[in-house]
Design a protein around this motif. Sequence first.
Motif, PDB file in Angstrom:
ATOM      1  N   GLN A   1       8.011  21.737  26.296  1.00  0.00           N
ATOM      2  CA  GLN A   1       7.542  23.090  26.607  1.00  0.00           C
ATOM      3  C   GLN A   1       6.101  23.041  27.129  1.00  0.00           C
ATOM      4  OE1 GLN A   1       8.719  24.523  22.604  1.00  0.00           O
ATOM      5  NE2 GLN A   1      10.176  25.920  23.603  1.00  0.00           N
TER       6      GLN A   1
ATOM      7  N   TYR B   1       8.859  34.246  25.442  1.00  0.00           N
ATOM      8  CA  TYR B   1       8.695  32.837  25.805  1.00  0.00           C
ATOM      9  C   TYR B   1       9.730  31.981  25.098  1.00  0.00           C
ATOM     10  CZ  TYR B   1       6.847  28.163  26.440  1.00  0.00           C
ATOM     11  OH  TYR B   1       6.740  26.837  26.769  1.00  0.00           O
TER      12      TYR B   1
ATOM     13  N   ASP C   1       2.294  28.963  29.947  1.00  0.00           N
ATOM     14  CA  ASP C   1       3.029  28.429  31.102  1.00  0.00           C
ATOM     15  C   ASP C   1       2.762  29.133  32.426  1.00  0.00           C
ATOM     16  OD1 ASP C   1       4.300  30.827  30.417  1.00  0.00           O
ATOM     17  OD2 ASP C   1       6.295  30.069  30.944  1.00  0.00           O
TER      18      ASP C   1
ATOM     19  N   GLY D   1      11.258  29.716  28.192  1.00  0.00           N
ATOM     20  CA  GLY D   1      10.649  28.668  27.391  1.00  0.00           C
ATOM     21  C   GLY D   1      11.499  28.143  26.253  1.00  0.00           C
TER      22      GLY D   1
END
Length: 320
Positions: free
Chosen positions: A63, A218, A301, A224
């Motif tokens: 991740q 996420y 991210d 994610g």
Amino acid sequence: MKPTGQADNYTFQLSGKVTREKVSFKTRYGITIAADLYLPKNRGSQTLAAIAVGGPFGAVKEQSSGLYAQIMAERGFATLAFDPSYTGESGGETRNVASPDINTEDFSAAVDFLGLHPSVNRERIGIIGICGWGGMALNAVAVDKRVKAVATSTMYDMSRVMSKGYNDSVTLAQRTQSLEQLSKQRWQDARNRKPAYGAVSNELKGGEAQFLVDYHDYYRTPRGFHSRAVNSNGSWTLTTPLSFMNMPLLSYIKEISPRPILLIAGEKAHSRYFSEDAYKAAAEPKELMIIPNASHVDLYDRVNIIPFDKLETFFKTNLK
């Protein structure tokens, strides 16, 4: 819930500018750490400056930490993203438990590995800690004098939040009650010969604060999600807070000096105060960078928001 279009169960595509190798190493507690080593393809024969990357709390190397590691490798560093002890592909029993000491050691063990790698100049090693591993990173660098520079992104002090709650809102009476419950839980775990776990992480029932919605968006969506991540597909042991509530992580933050600290936080992050207070507590040289309009999870991210140019400059300047 494998991320759409992502190969090898990573939440990001492998860059054509780097190589990625699965590696492992042991901590001084004997736990085997699983990690990904990223190297720039155009590195030539010279040894490189290196960066160990960890976090967020409850995440795995496929991740956010892997994304940071890959992008910094594209910019010329040898980088290592690792699964913390007791999580992901790393060793350790019981599963999904955290510790301020053991997880600080994870960073130093990563430095061990990098310093022995033939592609790395061991005098040029830095650390990036994301979210809850930001506090671990600062704690590691305070004690590990081999590390020449440290940066945190969207940092949490996990010992502070577990012992005092968000914005230090927990009273002494509430803290005492929590510790009484956790202490009694130990009897149950001992009787059952296995730990009890909390509810599955980041499930929404309605009415949650926005930052909890952000975590869900996420960890629990294709953006994610990872099946091995505690925050995507599992939960922590109920007694995980015990050691954090008794061992403040940032007690020796001033001893990072004269090595430099860069603290990055989102303007709209619920966690912003952790970075601001760490900045106040740290000695020079230090820098606090606030990213306009960014939330906590944006810095996991959102590559157009994360200040990778700043991270590159910071480490190239301080890992000379």
